[in-house]
Write a protein that holds these residues in place. Structure first.
Motif, PDB file in Angstrom:
ATOM      1  N   ILE A  50       0.981  -1.281   0.015  1.00 25.77           N
ATOM      2  CA  ILE A  50       0.205  -0.124  -0.090  1.00 25.77           C
ATOM      3  C   ILE A  50       0.972   1.472   0.018  1.00 25.77           C
ATOM      4  CG2 ILE A  50      -1.610   1.116   1.445  1.00 25.77           C
ATOM      5  CD1 ILE A  50      -2.730  -1.224   2.246  1.00 25.77           C
ATOM      6  N   LYS A  51       1.625   1.145   0.784  1.00 27.07           N
ATOM      7  CA  LYS A  51       2.720   2.449   0.854  1.00 27.07           C
ATOM      8  C   LYS A  51       3.489   2.573  -0.694  1.00 27.07           C
ATOM      9  CE  LYS A  51       7.477   3.788   2.367  1.00 27.07           C
ATOM     10  NZ  LYS A  51       8.735   3.158   2.994  1.00 27.07           N
ATOM     11  N   GLY A  52       3.906   1.487  -1.200  1.00 22.44           N
ATOM     12  CA  GLY A  52       4.632   1.695  -2.286  1.00 22.44           C
ATOM     13  C   GLY A  52       3.735   2.208  -3.614  1.00 22.44           C
ATOM     14  N   GLY A  53       2.485   1.528  -3.688  1.00 18.42           N
ATOM     15  CA  GLY A  53       1.493   2.079  -4.777  1.00 18.42           C
ATOM     16  C   GLY A  53       1.102   3.556  -4.491  1.00 18.42           C
ATOM     17  N   SER A  54       0.778   3.660  -3.185  1.00 20.11           N
ATOM     18  CA  SER A  54       0.208   5.353  -2.763  1.00 20.11           C
ATOM     19  C   SER A  54       1.405   6.303  -3.520  1.00 20.11           C
ATOM     20  CB  SER A  54      -0.183   5.347  -1.446  1.00 20.11           C
ATOM     21  OG  SER A  54       0.886   5.067  -0.489  1.00 20.11           O
ATOM     22  N   GLY A  55       2.694   5.721  -3.085  1.00 20.90           N
ATOM     23  CA  GLY A  55       3.634   6.734  -3.391  1.00 20.90           C
ATOM     24  C   GLY A  55       3.781   7.049  -4.951  1.00 20.90           C
ATOM     25  N   THR A  56       3.544   5.696  -5.530  1.00 18.70           N
ATOM     26  CA  THR A  56       3.553   5.839  -7.156  1.00 18.70           C
ATOM     27  C   THR A  56       2.401   6.776  -7.550  1.00 18.70           C
ATOM     28  OG1 THR A  56       4.443   3.593  -7.092  1.00 18.70           O
ATOM     29  CG2 THR A  56       3.538   4.422  -9.064  1.00 18.70           C
ATOM     30  N   PHE A  59      -0.400   9.718  -3.693  1.00 19.69           N
ATOM     31  CA  PHE A  59      -1.340   9.543  -2.595  1.00 19.69           C
ATOM     32  C   PHE A  59      -0.220   9.896  -1.348  1.00 19.69           C
ATOM     33  CE2 PHE A  59      -4.105   6.733  -5.214  1.00 19.69           C
ATOM     34  CZ  PHE A  59      -4.606   7.997  -5.942  1.00 19.69           C
ATOM     35  N   THR A  60       0.190  10.973  -1.014  1.00 17.76           N
ATOM     36  CA  THR A  60       1.166  10.988  -0.048  1.00 17.76           C
ATOM     37  C   THR A  60       0.747  10.865   1.415  1.00 17.76           C
ATOM     38  OG1 THR A  60       2.231  13.100  -1.479  1.00 17.76           O
ATOM     39  CG2 THR A  60       3.050  12.937   0.818  1.00 17.76           C
ATOM     40  N   SER A  61      -0.532  11.208   1.706  1.00 20.72           N
ATOM     41  CA  SER A  61      -0.939  10.988   3.111  1.00 20.72           C
ATOM     42  C   SER A  61      -0.946   9.462   3.432  1.00 20.72           C
ATOM     43  CB  SER A  61      -2.100  11.704   3.028  1.00 20.72           C
ATOM     44  OG  SER A  61      -3.166  11.325   2.314  1.00 20.72           O
ATOM     45  N   VAL A  62      -1.447   8.733   2.352  1.00 24.39           N
ATOM     46  CA  VAL A  62      -1.323   7.317   2.552  1.00 24.39           C
ATOM     47  C   VAL A  62       0.030   6.745   2.709  1.00 24.39           C
ATOM     48  CG1 VAL A  62      -2.254   5.137   1.692  1.00 24.39           C
ATOM     49  CG2 VAL A  62      -3.671   7.346   1.302  1.00 24.39           C
ATOM     50  N   ALA A  63       0.820   7.191   1.958  1.00 25.56           N
ATOM     51  CA  ALA A  63       2.255   6.607   2.042  1.00 25.56           C
ATOM     52  C   ALA A  63       2.831   7.109   3.217  1.00 25.56           C
ATOM     53  CB  ALA A  63       3.169   7.353   0.657  1.00 25.56           C
ATOM     54  N   ASN A  64       2.692   8.111   3.612  1.00 20.71           N
ATOM     55  CA  ASN A  64       3.182   8.836   4.849  1.00 20.71           C
ATOM     56  C   ASN A  64       2.797   7.768   6.028  1.00 20.71           C
ATOM     57  OD1 ASN A  64       4.861  10.649   3.527  1.00 20.71           O
ATOM     58  ND2 ASN A  64       3.428  12.375   4.274  1.00 20.71           N
ATOM     59  N   PHE A  65       1.627   7.741   5.958  1.00 17.60           N
ATOM     60  CA  PHE A  65       1.005   6.794   7.247  1.00 17.60           C
ATOM     61  C   PHE A  65       1.441   5.222   7.113  1.00 17.60           C
ATOM     62  CE2 PHE A  65      -2.645   4.636   9.303  1.00 17.60           C
ATOM     63  CZ  PHE A  65      -2.589   5.110  10.507  1.00 17.60           C
ATOM     64  N   LEU A 102      -8.624   5.586   1.737  1.00 20.86           N
ATOM     65  CA  LEU A 102      -8.830   5.108   0.393  1.00 20.86           C
ATOM     66  C   LEU A 102     -10.278   5.592  -0.333  1.00 20.86           C
ATOM     67  CD1 LEU A 102      -7.339   1.656   0.700  1.00 20.86           C
ATOM     68  CD2 LEU A 102      -6.240   3.710  -0.415  1.00 20.86           C
ATOM     69  N   ASP A 103     -11.214   5.367   0.763  1.00 23.28           N
ATOM     70  CA  ASP A 103     -12.568   5.959   0.314  1.00 23.28           C
ATOM     71  C   ASP A 103     -12.815   7.282  -0.057  1.00 23.28           C
ATOM     72  OD1 ASP A 103     -13.569   3.215   0.825  1.00 23.28           O
ATOM     73  OD2 ASP A 103     -14.439   3.721   2.707  1.00 23.28           O
TER      74      ASP A 103
END
Length: 690
Positions: A50-56, A59-65, A102-103
């Motif tokens: 999830i971190k890798g995909g969100s960074g790609t 989606f910075t907030s998801v990646a940071n969390f 994500l929602d």
């Protein structure tokens, strides 16, 4: 070369949601004392993906969390940190937050739940070497406020002001949802001020008397968390626009001084003058998920291969028929070949239809998977020991049906947890194991899927239900009812035997909505309960809402479809078996019981050939386990029909669940038995009203 990554974002969301489900399952099954390395690795891999995909996708907030989660899990995986129960709680709450993030991304809205900041703070502190919190606060608003220095007096007392803007949508009244009932729920948890907003009332011909154009501004002061407030709107949140804005004391004072009239006029609602809408809240626009309506579905390659094979067979048959069509002379042989080709075409079309329908079928484990977490959290909250047993998880169900049955199932399970199962001491006093059991079981039966929710708890208190029903005037004191008939009273609107309102139940709303939602799926619900032995709810649903087996009937010049699964029998009735009351209600004697009859032509305003019962056919159908007769002119063929949603193409019609196109191109309406019976007024005011 620039690549538009947005075309792949839906795949990321789907994979992330699956990853969160895997994380949750492994966390719930994890033995903290002897954690399984593979389970920890699975949880870590999900967070890492999830971190890798969100960074790609940016989606910075998801990646940071997820980076914080990944770091914590990496330390646990490498043995640098011991897994503690508090870590499991923190990670489970993180799963909830990630789902919300994500929602929000899918809906292209901002994620504003303060729980995110709280968890980020706790994860950072834990990684810095502090002990994790013993319990994770679910009242994140209170926690956040307490972190602010010089908190106002309301915060010190645990109270919080909320401004809620509620727009029910044009169909809210048509669907039987009364905003006043929701507001009354809010009054149970705090002090409520209601202001009616009428700025969107249309003028002249644009005004539809059956539509609702109203909005409400609610000012709620409560110590309850936001999740508790949202429960009041949980049955309508998908159809309505709702915004929740926390207000601290200072803001409250400023707003109070700027809007004295709005605060002064509280009740009655109808007398409130429409105030000017505040820009702060009217800008908070709907948070509807753009992707939930269309959605997507993952299909196994086997099903795709089968579909491709079917299409291949159709192409071959089409080529054969085309070749016959090109012949200059039609011979006996060519006619024979054409007949064979048409038979093949019919066979392949049927196979293709079944293959396509299979694509929409998903194992019910997709719905069952959310209950381990629900049971865990709720049983902890209630101080009960509960074992959840899942059976038949591989049973397949149409995706649309599954999405719509989840909420009623959640309500039934929560009721079993709250009211059904006893606490350990009570169970031991009754000679039961201190751990109660809730079983969810699914299986196919005939053309339906059956879902059972079973508990081994206290069962329904028949005497208390009857006493409550008499006090509410639902039954007369001298009326004799069987235990099963008394149990059916819990499906009446507003009925509750709870002595006190709890977080989970007790307001008397819910079971009637459960029943109505199941009826809207063309399903039924049955209840069996025995004192101190437990309760069993049995839900029967059609496998799909796309196609149904129907009985075509003629009423005057019109053809209707009655779902075959609802029909017991059809018969001609002689005069001596008919009982009439005031020219309004008619019953037929069917063996040992009396069955009310609905004259369908009268309800739909048709000129029927058979206006009297003895002149037509009475089709005896099931209406919530009660028999009802439908008077029709004649029976036609039985056939599968493709259901077309009437509301999407026209408007909602009472007594009609949809439409279909017959083989001759004409449109036939599909009868909604429960709606038609309700339209006819049969059962109103009696125990078994639909």
């Amino acid at each position: 070369m620039d690549i538009d990554l947005s075309q792949f974002s839906q795949v990321f969301f789907e994979e992330s949601i699956e990853g969160l489900a895997a994380m949750e399952t492994e966390l719930l099954n994890l033995n903290v004392d002897t954690p399984d390395d593979e389970a920890i690795n699975t949880i870590f891999r999900s967070a890492h993906s999830i971190k890798g995909g969100s960074g790609t996708f940016g989606f910075t907030s998801v990646a940071n969390f997820t980076h914080l989660l990944e770091t914590l899990l990496d330390e646990i995986r490498d043995g640098r940190r011991k897994m503690l129960p508090e870590h499991v709680d923190m990670l489970l709450h993180s799963v909830d937050v990630l789902r919300g993030m994500l929602d929000a991304l899918m809906a292209e809205t901002e994620y504003s739940d303060p729980k995110l900041a709280e968890l980020e703070q706790q994860l950072t502190a834990t990684l810095a070497g502090e002990n994790p919190p013993a319990t994770i606060s679910t009242d994140v608003t209170a926690t956040t406020n307490s972190a602010i220095s010089s908190a106002p007096s309301l915060a010190e007392s645990g109270m919080q002001d909320w401004q809620i803007i509620f727009a029910g949508g044009e169909d809210i009244m048509r669907c039987g949802n009364d905003p006043m009932l929701m507001f009354n729920e809010l009054r149970d948890i705090g002090e409520l001020q209601v202001t009616l907003l009428t700025s969107e009332l249309p003028q002249g011909d644009a005004f539809d008397a059956e539509a609702c154009y109203l909005k409400w501004q609610l000012q709620l002061t409560t110590a309850q968390p936001l999740a508790k407030i949202k429960e009041a709107f949980e049955w309508v949140e998908d159809e309505c626009d709702i915004s929740y804005t926390p207000i601290n004391s200072d803001q409250d004072e400023k707003e109070t001084s700027s809007q004295p009239e709005a605060i002064a006029t509280v009740e009655p609602v109808a007398n409130i003058a429409p105030p000017t809408e505040t820009t702060a809240t009217t800008k908070a626009k709907p948070t509807k998920n753009k992707n939930t309506e269309g959605g997507s579905i993952r299909v196994s390659t086997d099903k795709i291969d089968t579909l491709i094979n079917m299409v291949g067979e159709l192409v071959i048959t089409q080529a054969m028929l085309g070749q016959i069509g090109q012949q200059e002379e039609i011979t006996q042989q060519s006619i024979l070949m054409m007949q064979q080709g048409l038979e093949q075409l019919a066979s392949h079309t049927r196979d293709l239809q079944e293959s396509v329908m299979q694509i929409r079928m998903l194992p019910i484990s997709f719905a069952f998977n959310r209950f381990p977490r629900l049971v865990r959290d709720t049983s902890q909250q209630l101080g009960k020991k509960v074992e959840l047993v899942l059976r038949g998880e591989e049973t397949e169900l149409d995706k649309t049906v599954m999405e719509k049955i989840v909420d009623p199932m959640v309500h039934l399970v929560r009721n079993s947890l709250d009211h059904g199962l006893e606490n350990p001491a009570e169970r031991q006093a009754k000679g039961k194991p201190e751990t109660g059991t809730i079983t969810l079981e699914a299986y196919h039966q005939g053309g339906n899927i059956v879902i059972e929710i079973i508990d081994d708890g206290a069962g329904l208190n028949t005497a208390k239900i009857l006493e409550k029903a008499i006090s509410k005037g639902l039954v007369s004191p001298d009326e004799e009812l069987s235990d099963d008939a008394i149990h059916q009273l819990i499906f009446k609107p507003g009925f509750s035997t709870a002595d006190a309102v709890s977080d989970l139940s007790g307001r008397g709303v819910g079971m009637d909505v459960v029943k109505r939602n199941i009826h809207e799926l063309n399903g039924t619900i049955e209840l069996q309960s025995r004192r101190d032995q437990g309760s069993r709810f049995t839900i029967r649903l059609p496998l799909t809402l796309a196609i149904l087996d129907g009985q075509l009937v003629r009423i005057g010049e019109h053809i209707y479809v009655v779902p075959l699964v609802s029909i017991y029998e059809s018969l001609q009735v002689t005069e001596d078996r008919i009982n009439r009351f005031n020219d309004e209600y008619e019953l037929i004697r069917l063996r040992d019981e009396y069955v009310p009859v609905v004259k369908v032509h009268r309800e739909f305003g048709h000129q029927a050939r058979a206006s009297d019962i003895k002149d037509g056919l009475v089709m005896v159908v099931d209406n919530s386990n009660e028999k009802v007769g439908l008077l029709v002119d004649e029976l036609l063929a039985q056939q599968q029909v493709v259901i077309k949603n009437l509301e999407d193409n026209y408007t909602r019609i009472p007594g009609i669940s949809g439409a279909t196109i017959l083989g001759n191109g004409t449109v036939a309406l599909i009868i909604d038995v429960a709606g038609l019976v309700s339209l006819a007024g049969i059962g109103q005011g009696t125990e078994n009203a639909a």
